[in-house]
Motif scaffolding. Structure first.
Motif, PDB file in Angstrom:
ATOM      1  N   GLN A 120       0.771  -8.648   9.419  1.00 44.81           N
ATOM      2  CA  GLN A 120      -0.148  -8.849  10.542  1.00 44.81           C
ATOM      3  C   GLN A 120       0.340  -9.979  11.436  1.00 44.81           C
ATOM      4  N   MET A 152       1.568   5.248   1.870  1.00 43.26           N
ATOM      5  CA  MET A 152       1.303   6.170   2.968  1.00 43.26           C
ATOM      6  C   MET A 152       1.971   7.493   2.655  1.00 43.26           C
ATOM      7  N   ALA A 170       0.866  -1.173   0.000  1.00 43.34           N
ATOM      8  CA  ALA A 170       0.000   0.000   0.000  1.00 43.34           C
ATOM      9  C   ALA A 170       0.906   1.226   0.000  1.00 43.34           C
ATOM     10  N   ARG A 175       4.539   2.527  10.848  1.00 43.62           N
ATOM     11  CA  ARG A 175       3.245   2.630  11.512  1.00 43.62           C
ATOM     12  C   ARG A 175       2.916   1.304  12.197  1.00 43.62           C
ATOM     13  N   ARG A 184       8.353   0.068   5.563  1.00 48.32           N
ATOM     14  CA  ARG A 184       8.615   0.786   4.318  1.00 48.32           C
ATOM     15  C   ARG A 184       9.374  -0.106   3.355  1.00 48.32           C
ATOM     16  N   LEU A 200      -1.299  -4.806  13.196  1.00 53.07           N
ATOM     17  CA  LEU A 200      -0.687  -4.577  11.889  1.00 53.07           C
ATOM     18  C   LEU A 200       0.629  -3.833  12.048  1.00 53.07           C
ATOM     19  N   ASP A 214      -0.461  -0.642  14.190  1.00 55.30           N
ATOM     20  CA  ASP A 214      -1.880  -0.646  14.559  1.00 55.30           C
ATOM     21  C   ASP A 214      -2.080  -1.787  15.551  1.00 55.30           C
ATOM     22  N   VAL A 219       4.639   0.967   1.323  1.00 55.72           N
ATOM     23  CA  VAL A 219       4.706   0.165   2.548  1.00 55.72           C
ATOM     24  C   VAL A 219       4.114  -1.218   2.292  1.00 55.72           C
ATOM     25  N   THR A 220       4.552  -2.162   3.107  1.00 54.09           N
ATOM     26  CA  THR A 220       3.985  -3.506   3.125  1.00 54.09           C
ATOM     27  C   THR A 220       3.298  -3.715   4.459  1.00 54.09           C
ATOM     28  N   VAL A 221       2.086  -4.231   4.432  1.00 52.95           N
ATOM     29  CA  VAL A 221       1.296  -4.431   5.644  1.00 52.95           C
ATOM     30  C   VAL A 221       1.472  -5.876   6.114  1.00 52.95           C
ATOM     31  N   PHE A 275       3.333  -1.768   9.582  1.00 54.79           N
ATOM     32  CA  PHE A 275       3.579  -1.191   8.266  1.00 54.79           C
ATOM     33  C   PHE A 275       5.083  -0.936   8.140  1.00 54.79           C
TER      34      PHE A 275
END
Length: 259
Positions: A18, A4, A2, A172, A183, A179, A174, A14-16, A181
């Motif tokens: 989890q 940001m 995604a 980031r 870079r 999650l 979450d 970025v890669t998310v 994030f």
């Protein structure tokens, strides 16, 4: 993946990632052949049904008091960094602004030629080379040695091997959805299991040298004041904001004209 935007308006890929119910299943302590001690924390993630789990692993998870997991990994730690068995780790274990290494099996690309596998330049794709402009060229070395040297770069299977992407920034976190994030891109296919650790070169090696020299202000990366200990548990995450974003490493906005 995604995108940001940081507080200066710069766009970041970025890669998310989890964390799926990541729990501590064991604390490892062994003595090496040279007499030194090895300490590690064993972590398992992603619940799985009991019917698809072997009896040996079922007994291991039952002893730890956690449900069966799909993947189990081991992380070396110092003797004072063992985490209680059964602890559920949160995404806050990784502090926004720090550097991490991401390890996984790369995407398999099958049997590939030398240009794709080893970045060979190739020959002219116009006149004089017919259909051999993507060939590997000569692989021998005259009568002496009269054979092909071991390790010669040739066509073969590409990908599908353990790959490490180093020094990615955590931009980031979450804690509600667990999650992380990071870079940049990471190895592996979509929904693959990846292993995240503190960056060996930028976090561990640099910090060790700075600590030895007494430069305590350079032990942690810029904008990072402290690392959570014990590891980022859900109890710690409940005391912090659900979403934490790392400030930009840029001093000024990239859109501001230089003087």
């Amino acid at each position: 993946m995604a995108v940001m935007w940081d507080n200066n308006g710069a766009r970041l890929p970025v890669t998310v990632l989890q964390l799926e119910n990541c729990q501590v299943t064991a604390n490892v302590k062994t003595v090496r052949a040279d007499g030194s001690e090895y300490h590690a924390v064993q972590v398992a993630a992603s619940d799985r049904p009991e019917k698809t789990t072997t009896k040996q692993m079922l007994g291991h998870f039952k002893k730890a008091g956690v449900p069966p997991k799909r993947t189990v990994k081991e992380f070396p730690v110092t003797p004072d960094a063992h985490v209680p068995v059964g602890t559920t780790l949160s995404a806050i274990h990784f502090v926004p602004g720090q550097f991490v290494d991401v390890i996984s099996n790369s995407i398999g690309k099958g049997f590939q030629g030398t240009m794709k596998r080893w970045n060979f330049k190739g020959l002219r794709a116009s006149h004089g080379v017919s259909v051999s402009h993507r060939s590997a060229g000569a692989i021998g070395a005259h009568q002496d040695p009269g054979r092909v040297w071991p390790g010669k770069k040739m066509a073969g299977r590409l990908g599908g091997e353990r790959t490490t992407t180093q020094n990615l920034t955590v931009v980031r976190v979450d804690t509600t959805l667990d999650l992380i994030f990071v870079r940049g891109c990471v190895p592996g296919v979509d929904d693959a299991f990846v292993m995240i650790r503190d960056a060996k070169k930028k976090m561990e090696s640099v910090a060790r040298v700075a600590y030895t020299k007494g430069q305590f202000d350079k032990v942690l990366p810029k904008h990072v004041d402290d690392l959570p200990f014990p590891a980022g548990t859900r109890e710690l995450a409940a005391q912090l904001p659900p979403v934490i974003v790392a400030p930009s490493h840029r001093v000024t906005s990239p859109f501001t004209p230089r003087e």
